[in-house]
Write an enzyme that holds these catalytic residues in place. Structure first.
Site, PDB file in Angstrom:
ATOM      1  N   ARG A  77       0.849  -1.197   0.000  1.00 48.99           N
ATOM      2  CA  ARG A  77       0.000   0.000   0.000  1.00 48.99           C
ATOM      3  C   ARG A  77       0.883   1.244   0.000  1.00 48.99           C
ATOM      4  NH1 ARG A  77       1.519   1.823   4.605  1.00 48.99           N
ATOM      5  NH2 ARG A  77       1.819   0.427   6.385  1.00 48.99           N
ATOM      6  N   ARG A  80       4.045   4.680   4.912  1.00 47.40           N
ATOM      7  CA  ARG A  80       5.288   4.230   5.522  1.00 47.40           C
ATOM      8  C   ARG A  80       5.005   3.094   6.500  1.00 47.40           C
ATOM      9  NH1 ARG A  80       8.071  10.251   5.484  1.00 47.40           N
ATOM     10  NH2 ARG A  80      10.042   9.223   5.884  1.00 47.40           N
ATOM     11  N   HIS A  84      -0.332  -2.670  13.436  1.00 48.31           N
ATOM     12  CA  HIS A  84      -1.670  -3.232  13.639  1.00 48.31           C
ATOM     13  C   HIS A  84      -1.592  -4.242  14.762  1.00 48.31           C
ATOM     14  CE1 HIS A  84      -3.230  -1.234  10.182  1.00 48.31           C
ATOM     15  NE2 HIS A  84      -2.538  -1.934   9.301  1.00 48.31           N
ATOM     16  N   ALA A 149      -5.286   5.434  11.084  1.00 45.09           N
ATOM     17  CA  ALA A 149      -4.332   5.397   9.965  1.00 45.09           C
ATOM     18  C   ALA A 149      -5.080   5.096   8.670  1.00 45.09           C
ATOM     19  CB  ALA A 149      -3.264   4.339  10.215  1.00 45.09           C
ATOM     20  N   ILE A 150      -4.606   5.694   7.588  1.00 40.48           N
ATOM     21  CA  ILE A 150      -5.172   5.471   6.260  1.00 40.48           C
ATOM     22  C   ILE A 150      -4.070   4.979   5.338  1.00 40.48           C
ATOM     23  CG2 ILE A 150      -6.284   6.534   4.255  1.00 40.48           C
ATOM     24  CD1 ILE A 150      -8.177   6.774   6.487  1.00 40.48           C
ATOM     25  N   GLY A 151      -4.346   3.922   4.590  1.00 38.17           N
ATOM     26  CA  GLY A 151      -3.388   3.442   3.591  1.00 38.17           C
ATOM     27  C   GLY A 151      -4.132   2.666   2.525  1.00 38.17           C
ATOM     28  N   GLY A 162      -7.175   0.073   3.394  1.00 43.80           N
ATOM     29  CA  GLY A 162      -8.251   0.917   3.909  1.00 43.80           C
ATOM     30  C   GLY A 162      -7.792   1.746   5.090  1.00 43.80           C
ATOM     31  N   PHE A 163      -8.366   1.480   6.281  1.00 44.12           N
ATOM     32  CA  PHE A 163      -8.026   2.293   7.444  1.00 44.12           C
ATOM     33  C   PHE A 163      -8.084   1.454   8.715  1.00 44.12           C
ATOM     34  CE2 PHE A 163     -12.627   2.790   6.837  1.00 44.12           C
ATOM     35  CZ  PHE A 163     -13.133   2.568   8.115  1.00 44.12           C
ATOM     36  N   CYS A 180       3.934   6.166  10.473  1.00 47.45           N
ATOM     37  CA  CYS A 180       3.718   6.940   9.243  1.00 47.45           C
ATOM     38  C   CYS A 180       4.794   7.997   9.033  1.00 47.45           C
ATOM     39  CB  CYS A 180       2.325   7.573   9.250  1.00 47.45           C
ATOM     40  SG  CYS A 180       0.999   6.353   9.334  1.00 47.45           S
TER      41      CYS A 180
END
Length: 227
Positions: A77, A80, A84, A149-151, A162-163, A180
């Site tokens: 994705r 950086r 998770h 977080a968004i990626g 997604g997020f 990030c």
């Protein structure tokens, strides 16, 4: 155990009740992305949790991997390093933008808005910050901190990744990376902010706003070039 439902537009909603290893989820997501692009599978929105893992986006800098105490996975994705783990709700969004506005930036903006609006339901003011990826809020000390977080990645106009939103994770797990690539700000969670939330309540609130999120994707300006 996994709950499967159908959202408007014949979109599959999958809610995993047990933790899903990141590599396993990535492989399944990649396969599903290809199948959606080929017209062989339904679109998918997937709610899940991962065991502790650090994921590296395409812009990841090895100097920002401070303490690789958990598995480190190349995610493919944008972005950086991201963490998770338990207590964090991850949502993967696999949608065919050929059926909607072909607008990559608009898609990311809509994802951010979906999270921000849902945070408001819990009394948390979320916001975007110019030049800083993710969803931000005010921490208990008044400083800005990341709560989501968004990626994303878009292949043949089909989205993936997604997020994630911090519900009640162990925030010390973020110290193994520079999240990030942003060193000067910390991370926070709904629990740290004193909000009584769990996956069930978060999921209900998010799904209550799903129709608005999907409708937003119809109104963005089409792009001329594919991704």
């Amino acid at each position: 155990m996994t709950l499967v439902q159908t959202l408007p537009g014949d979109i599959e909603l999958r809610i995993s009740q047990t933790s899903v290893p990141y590599r396993e989820a990535l492989a399944e997501m990649t396969e599903r992305n290809t199948a959606i692009a080929a017209g062989e599978a339904r679109e998918l929105i997937w709610f899940l949790e991962h065991p502790p893992v650090y994921t590296a986006g395409t812009s990841a800098d090895r100097h920002e991997l401070l303490d690789p105490r958990f598995d480190v996975v190349e995610a493919g994705r944008g972005g950086r390093y991201t963490y998770h783990g338990p207590g964090q709700r991850v949502v993967y969004v696999l949608l065919d933008l050929k059926k909607r506005a072909r607008d990559a930036r608009g898609f990311v903006h809509a994802l951010e808005g979906w999270v921000i609006d849902t945070l408001a339901d819990f009394g948390v003011e979320g916001f975007r910050s110019e030049g800083r990826i993710g969803i931000w809020t005010r921490d208990v000390d008044g400083r800005e901190a990341k709560i989501g977080a968004i990626g994303v990645r878009i292949r043949k106009w089909v989205t993936m990744h997604g997020f994630s939103v911090n519900i009640h994770p162990d925030l010390t797990h973020f110290t193994g990376i520079v999240p990030c690539g942003i060193e000067e700000f910390g991370v926070t969670s709904l629990a740290r902010l004193g909000k009584d939330a769990d996956y069930a309540s978060w999921d209900r609130a998010l799904l209550a706003r799903a129709d608005h999120f999907l409708a937003t994707l119809e109104t963005r300006c089409p792009r001329e070039t594919a991704s």
